[in-house]
Design a protein around this motif. Sequence first.
Motif, PDB file in Angstrom:
ATOM      1  N   TYR A  42      -0.813  -7.602   7.045  1.00 50.19           N
ATOM      2  CA  TYR A  42      -0.243  -7.536   5.782  1.00 50.19           C
ATOM      3  C   TYR A  42       0.611  -8.763   5.254  1.00 50.19           C
ATOM      4  CZ  TYR A  42       0.441  -2.377   6.503  1.00 50.19           C
ATOM      5  OH  TYR A  42      -0.055  -0.939   6.578  1.00 50.19           O
ATOM      6  N   VAL A  43       1.158  -9.641   6.429  1.00 47.33           N
ATOM      7  CA  VAL A  43       1.439 -11.195   5.757  1.00 47.33           C
ATOM      8  C   VAL A  43       0.442 -11.595   5.325  1.00 47.33           C
ATOM      9  CG1 VAL A  43       2.397 -13.102   6.671  1.00 47.33           C
ATOM     10  CG2 VAL A  43       3.378 -11.066   7.707  1.00 47.33           C
ATOM     11  N   SER A  83      -6.168 -10.357  -7.939  1.00 52.45           N
ATOM     12  CA  SER A  83      -4.912 -10.238  -6.939  1.00 52.45           C
ATOM     13  C   SER A  83      -3.857  -9.523  -7.230  1.00 52.45           C
ATOM     14  CB  SER A  83      -4.617 -11.657  -7.123  1.00 52.45           C
ATOM     15  OG  SER A  83      -3.918 -11.936  -8.477  1.00 52.45           O
ATOM     16  N   THR A  84      -3.825  -9.088  -8.255  1.00 51.14           N
ATOM     17  CA  THR A  84      -2.811  -8.009  -8.961  1.00 51.14           C
ATOM     18  C   THR A  84      -3.259  -6.575  -8.208  1.00 51.14           C
ATOM     19  OG1 THR A  84      -2.110  -9.125 -10.960  1.00 51.14           O
ATOM     20  CG2 THR A  84      -1.595  -6.699 -10.717  1.00 51.14           C
ATOM     21  N   LEU A  85      -4.667  -6.264  -8.197  1.00 55.11           N
ATOM     22  CA  LEU A  85      -4.958  -4.977  -7.602  1.00 55.11           C
ATOM     23  C   LEU A  85      -4.703  -5.081  -6.097  1.00 55.11           C
ATOM     24  CD1 LEU A  85      -6.677  -2.652  -7.398  1.00 55.11           C
ATOM     25  CD2 LEU A  85      -8.820  -3.936  -7.417  1.00 55.11           C
ATOM     26  N   ALA A  86      -5.036  -6.387  -5.300  1.00 53.60           N
ATOM     27  CA  ALA A  86      -4.617  -6.524  -4.043  1.00 53.60           C
ATOM     28  C   ALA A  86      -3.150  -6.023  -3.594  1.00 53.60           C
ATOM     29  CB  ALA A  86      -4.919  -7.827  -3.341  1.00 53.60           C
ATOM     30  N   LEU A  95      -1.387  -3.131  -1.353  1.00 56.44           N
ATOM     31  CA  LEU A  95      -0.643  -3.384  -0.267  1.00 56.44           C
ATOM     32  C   LEU A  95       0.727  -2.606  -0.548  1.00 56.44           C
ATOM     33  CD1 LEU A  95      -0.051  -4.967   2.238  1.00 56.44           C
ATOM     34  CD2 LEU A  95       0.794  -7.004   0.686  1.00 56.44           C
ATOM     35  N   ILE A  96       1.444  -2.827  -1.604  1.00 60.39           N
ATOM     36  CA  ILE A  96       2.750  -2.106  -1.935  1.00 60.39           C
ATOM     37  C   ILE A  96       2.730  -0.757  -1.995  1.00 60.39           C
ATOM     38  CG2 ILE A  96       4.822  -2.035  -3.305  1.00 60.39           C
ATOM     39  CD1 ILE A  96       4.165  -4.832  -1.589  1.00 60.39           C
ATOM     40  N   GLU A  97       1.955  -0.332  -2.881  1.00 60.39           N
ATOM     41  CA  GLU A  97       1.957   1.194  -3.250  1.00 60.39           C
ATOM     42  C   GLU A  97       0.931   2.249  -2.416  1.00 60.39           C
ATOM     43  OE1 GLU A  97       0.836   1.886  -7.538  1.00 60.39           O
ATOM     44  OE2 GLU A  97       2.269  -0.041  -8.177  1.00 60.39           O
TER      45      GLU A  97
END
Length: 314
Positions: free
Chosen positions: A86-87, A142-145, A149-151
């Motif tokens: 995650y990091v 990168s926005t997709l990544a 990760l978040i959603e």
Amino acid sequence: MDTTAILDQQNQPQHESSTYSLVKYLYAGHFLARWGARMWEFSVGLYMVSIWPDTLLFAAIYGAVESSSIALFGSIIGQWVDRLTYVKVLQIWLVTQNFSFIVAGGAVVALLTFTTLKSTDISTFIFLLILTNIAGAVGVLSTLAGTILIEREWVVVLSEGHPPGFLTQMNSVIRRIDLSCKLLAPVITGFIISFVSLKASAIALALWTTVTIWVEYWLFMSVYNRIPALGESSLKRISRNSPQDVEEITYASEESKSLLPPEENTTSVTKSRRRKAIEWVSNLPCIGAWKVYLQQEVVLPGVALALLYFTVLR
């Protein structure tokens, strides 16, 4: 009643209250990240039209580059997010997204400042256009990544141990944050463009991403460091995707091939070359993802929605 059960009941409200407070950090970081992405999404079309007002070709090219990058590399981004911690995903996401928007904003500022480049120095003009398209595509990927990760990851992990409605509430809040950014970011950007200039809006975007990257990283890392379940889930993902099993299978297959007689071994290798080539092409992430999608029940509704978008775009 057992003493441990009583202690667990007493500690549960404190755990839930701390989780709720950290979820606000998650919301704030998500808002900052989505605001920058929505600002760029709205402004890039205006930038491309203003660079060469006589044609919509540059705006169309940028839209094609952005959409094709998602179609070709979206599945690769998903696999990459699934393999890293995650990091590491968080760091790469924030750095690539914000840096790409800074580079794209700088290229747009140069194009808007030196308006005579298209007639005096066509090579520099084309280079800046290519740089803007590549930076925009990297920013979208990168926005997709970050979205995955978040959603798709963090929200699910944070909802574990809570009532079923907690996950629904988090998803709805995150969705509202995204829609609010999609609604309000163009308004603020439009005010800057109308009352100042297009160049000022590009500079504002670059400054926004430069400043907010540090705040976003601090907010997300605060959530990660103070919720142990995220670290545990990250370790489980890494152990699940360990390449040790794959290496053992590959080694066993190579050893079994070496035990065959030379003639049979050569014949089998010759016959399997085409098969391996076909398998290699079919196993490419961009093609494999489409194969998985075509096996789902939502194929026809998805195609219908795509045709509806084509109708609207006409």
